[in-house]
Scaffold this active site. Structure first.
Site, PDB file in Angstrom:
ATOM      1  N   ARG A   1       4.827   0.357  -6.116  1.00 19.58           N
ATOM      2  CA  ARG A   1       4.842  -0.482  -4.914  1.00 19.58           C
ATOM      3  C   ARG A   1       3.932  -1.696  -5.054  1.00 19.58           C
ATOM      4  NH1 ARG A   1       6.492   2.584  -0.148  1.00 19.58           N
ATOM      5  NH2 ARG A   1       5.132   1.311   1.146  1.00 19.58           N
TER       6      ARG A   1
ATOM      7  N   ASN B   1      -1.674   1.855   6.008  1.00 19.33           N
ATOM      8  CA  ASN B   1      -0.815   0.758   5.531  1.00 19.33           C
ATOM      9  C   ASN B   1      -0.545  -0.138   6.727  1.00 19.33           C
ATOM     10  OD1 ASN B   1      -0.643   2.160   3.181  1.00 19.33           O
ATOM     11  ND2 ASN B   1       1.563   2.539   3.269  1.00 19.33           N
ATOM     12  N   GLY B   2      -0.529  -1.450   6.502  1.00 19.46           N
ATOM     13  CA  GLY B   2      -0.244  -2.371   7.598  1.00 19.46           C
ATOM     14  C   GLY B   2      -1.467  -3.211   7.916  1.00 19.46           C
TER      15      GLY B   2
ATOM     16  N   LYS C   1       6.358  -4.086  -4.369  1.00 15.23           N
ATOM     17  CA  LYS C   1       7.786  -3.774  -4.339  1.00 15.23           C
ATOM     18  C   LYS C   1       8.328  -3.868  -2.925  1.00 15.23           C
ATOM     19  CE  LYS C   1      11.666  -2.425  -6.063  1.00 15.23           C
ATOM     20  NZ  LYS C   1      12.415  -3.490  -6.774  1.00 15.23           N
TER      21      LYS C   1
ATOM     22  N   CYS D   1       0.828  -1.210   0.000  1.00 13.53           N
ATOM     23  CA  CYS D   1       0.000   0.000   0.000  1.00 13.53           C
ATOM     24  C   CYS D   1       0.862   1.261   0.000  1.00 13.53           C
ATOM     25  CB  CYS D   1      -0.886   0.040   1.231  1.00 13.53           C
ATOM     26  SG  CYS D   1      -1.878  -1.436   1.440  1.00 13.53           S
TER      27      CYS D   1
ATOM     28  N   LYS E   1      13.325 -14.242 -11.441  1.00 14.99           N
ATOM     29  CA  LYS E   1      13.102 -13.095 -12.326  1.00 14.99           C
ATOM     30  C   LYS E   1      12.101 -13.462 -13.415  1.00 14.99           C
ATOM     31  CE  LYS E   1      14.295 -10.604 -10.707  1.00 14.99           C
ATOM     32  NZ  LYS E   1      14.814 -10.084  -9.501  1.00 14.99           N
TER      33      LYS E   1
ATOM     34  N   GLU F   1      18.042 -16.956  -8.908  1.00 15.19           N
ATOM     35  CA  GLU F   1      17.641 -15.590  -9.224  1.00 15.19           C
ATOM     36  C   GLU F   1      17.077 -15.491 -10.645  1.00 15.19           C
ATOM     37  OE1 GLU F   1      16.964 -13.035  -7.715  1.00 15.19           O
ATOM     38  OE2 GLU F   1      17.180 -11.362  -9.091  1.00 15.19           O
TER      39      GLU F   1
ATOM     40  N   GLU G   1       8.379 -14.086 -11.925  1.00 15.05           N
ATOM     41  CA  GLU G   1       7.623 -12.955 -11.384  1.00 15.05           C
ATOM     42  C   GLU G   1       7.120 -11.982 -12.449  1.00 15.05           C
ATOM     43  OE1 GLU G   1       9.635 -10.461  -8.514  1.00 15.05           O
ATOM     44  OE2 GLU G   1      11.523 -10.602  -9.589  1.00 15.05           O
TER      45      GLU G   1
ATOM     46  N   TRP H   1      -3.137  -2.572  -1.422  1.00 10.31           N
ATOM     47  CA  TRP H   1      -2.795  -3.946  -1.788  1.00 10.31           C
ATOM     48  C   TRP H   1      -3.568  -4.806  -0.792  1.00 10.31           C
ATOM     49  CZ3 TRP H   1      -0.511  -8.375   0.194  1.00 10.31           C
ATOM     50  CH2 TRP H   1      -0.003  -9.282  -0.744  1.00 10.31           C
TER      51      TRP H   1
ATOM     52  N   HIS I   1      18.390 -35.815  -9.070  1.00 11.25           N
ATOM     53  CA  HIS I   1      17.584 -36.267  -7.936  1.00 11.25           C
ATOM     54  C   HIS I   1      16.117 -35.919  -8.102  1.00 11.25           C
ATOM     55  CE1 HIS I   1      21.273 -37.391  -5.928  1.00 11.25           C
ATOM     56  NE2 HIS I   1      21.774 -36.230  -6.330  1.00 11.25           N
TER      57      HIS I   1
HETATM   58  O1  M6R Z   1      13.103  -4.977  -0.287  1.00 10.02           O
HETATM   59  P1  M6R Z   1      13.652  -6.349  -0.107  1.00 10.02           P
HETATM   60  O2  M6R Z   1      14.966  -6.535  -0.769  1.00 10.02           O
HETATM   61  O3  M6R Z   1      13.685  -6.776   1.331  1.00 10.02           O
HETATM   62  O4  M6R Z   1      12.615  -7.290  -0.845  1.00 10.02           O
HETATM   63  C1  M6R Z   1      12.725  -8.679  -0.788  1.00 10.02           C
HETATM   64  C2  M6R Z   1      11.856  -9.318  -1.833  1.00 10.02           C
HETATM   65  O5  M6R Z   1      10.514  -8.981  -1.631  1.00 10.02           O
HETATM   66  C3  M6R Z   1      12.264  -8.900  -3.245  1.00 10.02           C
HETATM   67  O6  M6R Z   1      13.608  -9.163  -3.497  1.00 10.02           O
HETATM   68  C4  M6R Z   1      11.411  -9.641  -4.292  1.00 10.02           C
HETATM   69  O7  M6R Z   1      11.700 -11.000  -4.286  1.00 10.02           O
HETATM   70  C5  M6R Z   1      11.615  -9.020  -5.668  1.00 10.02           C
HETATM   71  N1  M6R Z   1      10.360  -8.827  -6.319  1.00 10.02           N
HETATM   72  C6  M6R Z   1      12.465  -9.839  -6.555  1.00 10.02           C
HETATM   73  O8  M6R Z   1      12.627  -9.303  -7.819  1.00 10.02           O
END
Ligand code: M6R
Length: 614
Positions: A27, A101-102, A609, A2, A491, A487, A494, A75, A510
């Site tokens: 965000r 927010n929260g 984000k 949010c 990527k 990673e 997502e 959100w 395995h």
């Molecule tokens: O702000 P942070 O680095 O703590 O965030 C952690 C994850 O939420 C963040 O890396 C997320 O996995 C990304 N969307 C990856 O691209």
């Protein structure tokens, strides 16, 4: 997650708030809303499901006047994303409007109590419970709004950043925070609020970061009054923002993600600036220098992180263990915080977080601190909660990362970890001076090597179109390239919504090998480092089963190239620095597959984000 923006001043609030909502879109959100005290003293609330543009269309012919207002991107947590559950929420009398927010964890018993007192609710949210509670306290205690907010916040459990406006006091806004960030911007003769600096930076660079459990009354004539929840007043510290508006624009790129991928040579220079001294062959990280004894004598390092930052942590483990010979454990913050971990007082806990606000990572370090650990933060957002909760740390200094998919923040986290590993190794004399100096020299060449890899962009773009059909991808790597495989897979999934998994290459036998057929693209990071021969064998195993191999190889390689269906070359470097190069083609590959599938790359569905709820 949010986003909050607010304005109190002499200008028309609507434009400032809508612009602020656009700035906060990165965000991640599913509905948006705005509350204004209009020029004829009405408290109006407009809100719509979906994007901010829907809200703009919805309000086009409505009364948008007013010099005070609050606005929100939601959100969804409690209640589906729809117009009714969107914020702001009215109090029962419609005199107050609140954005939040929260999560208010004890909202259910509070709601039952309020219903017993005759209050009725229109939404499914925890937020509406809070504003109804505040109004109920105001009525039953016959107190002012500030006192009622203090009392209400003393009885809620959970996390909040809130902003409230009151129809009966049209020059005042009340804001508070616990567990979710809130920033107050000080203008010439006006005030701005934001859940981060992005909606504020255009108007002022003077900001106050509200502290945990602080509540502020912002009044146009009287200025600011900040107290804690026990009503003890404090004098706020005014900070200077170090971001500029151009960092929040796409600068001609189609997406922020692509811009951020291309920014990496420059952003790495910023991370290394003043820390990597080539002329004197030194690494100077003040966060380490100031606590050098702690690092020299550390029994163990525990790194807590989530998502991409967790992948950086894993690479950090490999390099710190290899160079500095301190055992490193890498923990998912969400697991660590709930499993009563063993922590010694000579442990160092490192938190890695781009946003500095990830709820699980913040909770993990609060726990570690309570058990006596020394806390070190690696964060990007200056002034965010994690750096404020740690004893020491290093900012990555790459400016705002707007694309939800982390790219430049990841490579900056890696460079910071390289600097940490090098400085501790040097202090502990676990590597020779010659080796240390050769790594210092090599690290300096990395930005140019990334520039060279970025020249693959067009080639990767054309190649990526082939894979819009794919339902699954596998990513494999060994040693330093194993976290890169994780990673690369994250990527891709997502932003393209293609299912992808990363594995240590040897684990393939395995289980995952059962998936291999002509349809399955397998991305193998097969650079010329320690495990080269082993990974060549793994590729042979895939080929024997007719798998489609896309490899990332070291420039000049022929062996892996010859057995792959397609290869991308990257420049050679020291083994421990390979991940910062091998991840770049994978970022581009994900980006181009996702755009070929017309995905919303910068704001992929369901993602946020900054993950400020657990
Ligand atoms: O702000 P942070 O680095 O703590 O965030 C952690 C994850 O939420 C963040 O890396 C997320 O996995 C990304 N969307 C990856 O691209």
């Amino acid at each position: 997650m949010c986003g909050i923006v607010g304005y109190v001043g002499k200008r028309d609030a609507y434009e400032i708030l809508i612009k602020g909502l656009h700035r906060l879109e990165y965000r991640g959100y599913d509905s948006a809303g705005i509350a204004l005290i209009s020029d004829n003293n009405d408290l109006v609330v407009y809100k719509t499901k979906g994007k901010v543009i829907n809200l703009e269309n919805h309000t086009a012919d409505l009364n948008r006047s007013g010099k005070i207002g609050i606005a929100h991107t939601r959100w969804a947590t409690h209640g589906e994303p729809n117009d009714i559950n969107a914020h702001p929420h009215f109090s029962g009398s419609k005199s107050l409007a609140l954005i939040h927010n929260g999560i208010i964890e004890n909202y259910k018993p509070l709601k039952e109590e309020l219903i017993a007192q005759g209050k009725t609710f229109v939404s499914d949210t925890d937020t509406e419970v809070l504003i109804q509670l505040i109004e109920y306290i105001q009525e039953s205690h016959n107190c002012d709004l500030f006192t009622a907010v203090q009392m209400a916040l003393n009885s809620v459990v959970g996390a909040y950043a809130i902003a409230i406006i009151n129809k009966n006091d049209p020059e005042t806004m009340i804001v508070a925070r616990k567990g979710s960030p809130l920033i107050i911007g000080i203008g010439e003769d006006d005030f701005f609020i934001g859940s981060d600096a992005t909606p504020i930076v255009e108007y002022t660079d003077k900001v106050i970061y509200l502290e945990e459990e602080q509540i502020a009354k912002i009044n146009l004539k009287e200025g600011l009054k900040i107290t804690d929840l026990k009503n003890i007043e404090t004098t706020p510290i005014i900070n200077k923002l170090n971001i500029n508006i151009s960092q929040l624009e796409k600068a001609g790129y189609e997406h922020f993600m692509l811009k951020e991928i291309f920014e990496q040579p420059e952003s790495l220079i910023n991370t290394l600036k003043g820390r990597l001294k080539i002329d004197t062959k030194e690494v100077k990280l003040s966060g380490i220098i100031d606590n050098v004894e702690k690092f020299r004598k550390a029994r163990r390092i525990i790194i807590c992180a989530c998502g991409t930052s967790w992948h950086a942590a894993l690479i950090g483990k490999y390099i710190i263990e290899e160079l500095a010979r301190i055992p490193v454990e890498v923990e998912y913050s969400s697991e660590f915080r709930y499993r009563n971990p063993i922590i010694y007082d000579d442990d160092i806990v490192i938190a890695i977080s781009q946003s500095g606000e990830t709820a699980d990572t913040l909770a993990a370090i609060v726990l570690a601190k309570s058990k006596g650990a020394f806390l070190f933060g690696i964060c990007n957002v200056v002034g965010s909660s994690i750096p404020r909760a740690t004893h020491s740390g290093a900012y990555t200094h790459v400016g705002p990362e707007i694309g939800v998919a982390s790219t430049k923040a990841f490579t900056a986290q890696l460079s910071t970890l390289f600097l940490i590993a090098l400085s501790i190794a040097h202090e502990r004399k676990t590597i020779s001076n010659e080796y240390f100096e050769s790594l210092v020299d090599e690290l300096q060449t990395i930005p140019d090597k990334i520039r060279e890899i970025l020249k693959l962009n067009e080639q990767i773009k054309n190649f990526a179109k082939t894979f819009t059909y794919a339902k699954n991808f596998i990513y494999l790597g060994r040693g330093y390239n194993y976290p890169v495989a994780l990673e690369g897979a994250l990527k891709l999934k997502e932003i393209s919504y293609i299912h992808a998994e990363g594995y240590p290459a040897a684990e393939m036998k395995h289980g995952p090998i059962a998936l291999i057929d002509e349809e399955l693209p397998v991305v193998v990071i097969a650079t010329k480092n320690g495990n080269y021969d082993k990974i060549v064998s793994n590729i042979e195993e895939i080929k024997a089963r007719k798998g489609y191999v896309i490899s990332i190889v070291t420039k000049g390689d022929t062996q892996v190239k010859n057995i792959s269906n397609f290869s991308f070359e990257i420049p050679d470097t020291a083994d421990c620095f390979v991940p910062i190069l091998s991840v770049i083609p994978l970022q581009l590959l994900s980006y181009h597959i996702a755009t070929a599938k017309n995905r919303d790359v910068d704001q992929p569905r369901n993602l946020a984000k900054s993950v400020t709820v657990e």
